[in-house]
Design a protein around this motif. Sequence first.
Motif, short mmCIF file in Angstrom:
data_model
loop_
_atom_site.label_atom_id
_atom_site.label_comp_id
_atom_site.label_asym_id
_atom_site.label_seq_id
_atom_site.Cartn_x
_atom_site.Cartn_y
_atom_site.Cartn_z
N MET A 197 0.82 -1.22 0.00
CA MET A 197 0.00 0.00 0.00
C MET A 197 0.85 1.27 0.00
O MET A 197 0.32 2.37 0.15
N ASN A 198 2.16 1.11 -0.11
CA ASN A 198 3.09 2.23 -0.11
C ASN A 198 3.00 3.07 1.17
O ASN A 198 3.17 4.29 1.15
N HIS A 199 2.72 2.38 2.29
CA HIS A 199 2.66 3.06 3.58
C HIS A 199 4.06 3.32 4.12
O HIS A 199 4.92 2.43 4.08
N ASN A 200 4.27 4.49 4.68
CA ASN A 200 5.57 4.78 5.28
C ASN A 200 5.73 4.15 6.65
O ASN A 200 6.81 3.72 7.03
N TYR A 201 4.64 4.10 7.42
CA TYR A 201 4.75 3.66 8.81
C TYR A 201 4.43 2.16 8.91
O TYR A 201 3.40 1.70 8.41
N MET A 202 5.32 1.45 9.56
CA MET A 202 5.09 0.03 9.80
C MET A 202 5.41 -0.30 11.24
O MET A 202 6.25 0.35 11.88
N TYR A 203 4.74 -1.36 11.75
CA TYR A 203 4.81 -1.70 13.17
C TYR A 203 4.87 -3.22 13.36
O TYR A 203 4.29 -3.97 12.58
N TRP A 204 5.54 -3.62 14.42
CA TRP A 204 5.48 -4.99 14.89
C TRP A 204 4.94 -4.99 16.32
O TRP A 204 5.45 -4.26 17.19
N TYR A 205 3.91 -5.83 16.54
CA TYR A 205 3.33 -6.01 17.86
C TYR A 205 3.39 -7.48 18.25
O TYR A 205 3.40 -8.35 17.39
N ARG A 206 3.37 -7.73 19.54
CA ARG A 206 3.15 -9.08 20.03
C ARG A 206 1.92 -9.06 20.93
O ARG A 206 1.63 -8.05 21.60
N GLN A 207 1.21 -10.17 20.93
CA GLN A 207 0.00 -10.29 21.75
C GLN A 207 0.03 -11.61 22.48
O GLN A 207 -0.08 -12.68 21.87
N ASP A 208 0.19 -11.55 23.79
CA ASP A 208 0.16 -12.73 24.62
C ASP A 208 -1.29 -13.11 24.90
O ASP A 208 -2.18 -12.25 24.83
N PRO A 209 -1.56 -14.36 25.25
CA PRO A 209 -2.95 -14.81 25.45
C PRO A 209 -3.73 -13.93 26.42
O PRO A 209 -3.27 -13.66 27.53
N LEU A 242 -2.09 -5.61 22.63
CA LEU A 242 -0.93 -5.60 21.76
C LEU A 242 0.17 -4.75 22.36
O LEU A 242 -0.08 -3.61 22.77
N LYS A 243 1.37 -5.28 22.37
CA LYS A 243 2.53 -4.51 22.85
C LYS A 243 3.44 -4.21 21.67
O LYS A 243 3.80 -5.11 20.91
N LEU A 244 3.83 -2.95 21.54
CA LEU A 244 4.65 -2.50 20.42
C LEU A 244 6.09 -2.93 20.62
O LEU A 244 6.71 -2.63 21.64
N ILE A 245 6.63 -3.65 19.63
CA ILE A 245 8.01 -4.12 19.70
C ILE A 245 8.95 -3.11 19.04
O ILE A 245 9.88 -2.59 19.68
N TYR A 246 8.74 -2.85 17.78
CA TYR A 246 9.50 -1.89 17.00
C TYR A 246 8.56 -1.22 16.00
O TYR A 246 7.53 -1.78 15.64
N TYR A 247 8.95 -0.04 15.54
CA TYR A 247 8.22 0.60 14.49
C TYR A 247 9.19 1.33 13.55
O TYR A 247 10.36 1.53 13.89
N SER A 248 8.66 1.69 12.40
CA SER A 248 9.48 2.35 11.38
C SER A 248 8.65 3.44 10.71
O SER A 248 7.47 3.23 10.41
N VAL A 249 9.25 4.58 10.48
CA VAL A 249 8.54 5.67 9.82
C VAL A 249 8.95 5.84 8.38
O VAL A 249 8.49 6.75 7.69
N GLY A 250 9.82 4.96 7.91
CA GLY A 250 10.23 4.99 6.51
C GLY A 250 11.45 4.13 6.31
O GLY A 250 12.07 3.66 7.29
N ALA A 251 11.80 3.90 5.06
CA ALA A 251 12.97 3.07 4.75
C ALA A 251 14.20 3.64 5.43
O ALA A 251 14.46 4.84 5.37
N GLY A 252 14.93 2.77 6.12
CA GLY A 252 16.16 3.15 6.80
C GLY A 252 15.97 3.74 8.18
O GLY A 252 16.95 4.04 8.86
N ILE A 253 14.71 3.88 8.64
CA ILE A 253 14.44 4.51 9.94
C ILE A 253 13.61 3.56 10.79
O ILE A 253 12.49 3.21 10.42
N THR A 254 14.17 3.14 11.93
CA THR A 254 13.43 2.29 12.85
C THR A 254 13.61 2.82 14.27
O THR A 254 14.57 3.55 14.54
N ASP A 255 12.70 2.43 15.15
CA ASP A 255 12.80 2.86 16.55
C ASP A 255 12.16 1.83 17.45
O ASP A 255 11.29 1.05 17.02
N LYS A 256 12.62 1.81 18.71
CA LYS A 256 12.12 0.84 19.68
C LYS A 256 10.73 1.22 20.16
O LYS A 256 10.40 2.39 20.29
N GLY A 257 9.95 0.17 20.45
CA GLY A 257 8.64 0.36 21.05
C GLY A 257 8.69 0.06 22.53
O GLY A 257 9.66 0.38 23.21
N GLU A 258 7.65 -0.60 23.03
CA GLU A 258 7.54 -0.88 24.46
C GLU A 258 8.36 -2.09 24.91
O GLU A 258 8.85 -2.12 26.04
#
Lengths: 112, 112
Positions: A27-39, A43-59
Amino acid sequence: NAGVTQTPKFRILKIGQSMTLQCAQDMNHNYMYWYRQDPGMGLKLIYYSVGAGITDKGEVPNGYNVSRSTTEDFPLRLELAAPSQTSVYFCASRDSTGNTIYFGEGSWLTVV
Amino acid sequence: QKEVEQNSGPLSVPEGAIASLNCTYSDRGSQSFFWYRQYSGKSPELIMFIYSNGDKEDGRFTAQLNKASQYVSLLIRDSQPSDSATYLCAVIATSGTYKYIFGTGTRLKVLA
């Protein structure tokens, strides 16, 4: 319509093994996220990215790594898997207006 | 203090009643607020979003935002058994961080 595609859907890992969860969006989205969900949990945010080459830590980034070499792909790397990483992992992307976050179908990971 | 908090429930309401779901957030600079519904084993899906103080209605759903109290709620009128799911509150943190944070979710049971 592909949207956000995650692979694999199910995986069993042994303690200490490593693996990469793949995520791709068309979809050509700039923002992407990884979450984990325990039973029974949210959802807890692991890492996210606001564009190619740019990432940042989540929770909860410990034990994980990410990269974003292209707009489309945002793989999540698990190093030295531990039983505490047994969870459902969701990849998501967001459009620039921020109204909607689009989720993949999830990856069920068990570490034994 | 967690960034986004919800009562885990379960919240049980009879069919046809109003279900009231609540969420508080810690980042006073948060600008955008979302409600998602998640059925067991599925990805979350967006119900509605709200940006301004007050009420926003969409069909049987009403979102309420009070930024002074750092409180957002979701009302579901004429609850149906098909509304039984986990409801997740989400917040985009202070402008510029792009973090999309979810609460722990409230499990709703609508009793036929």
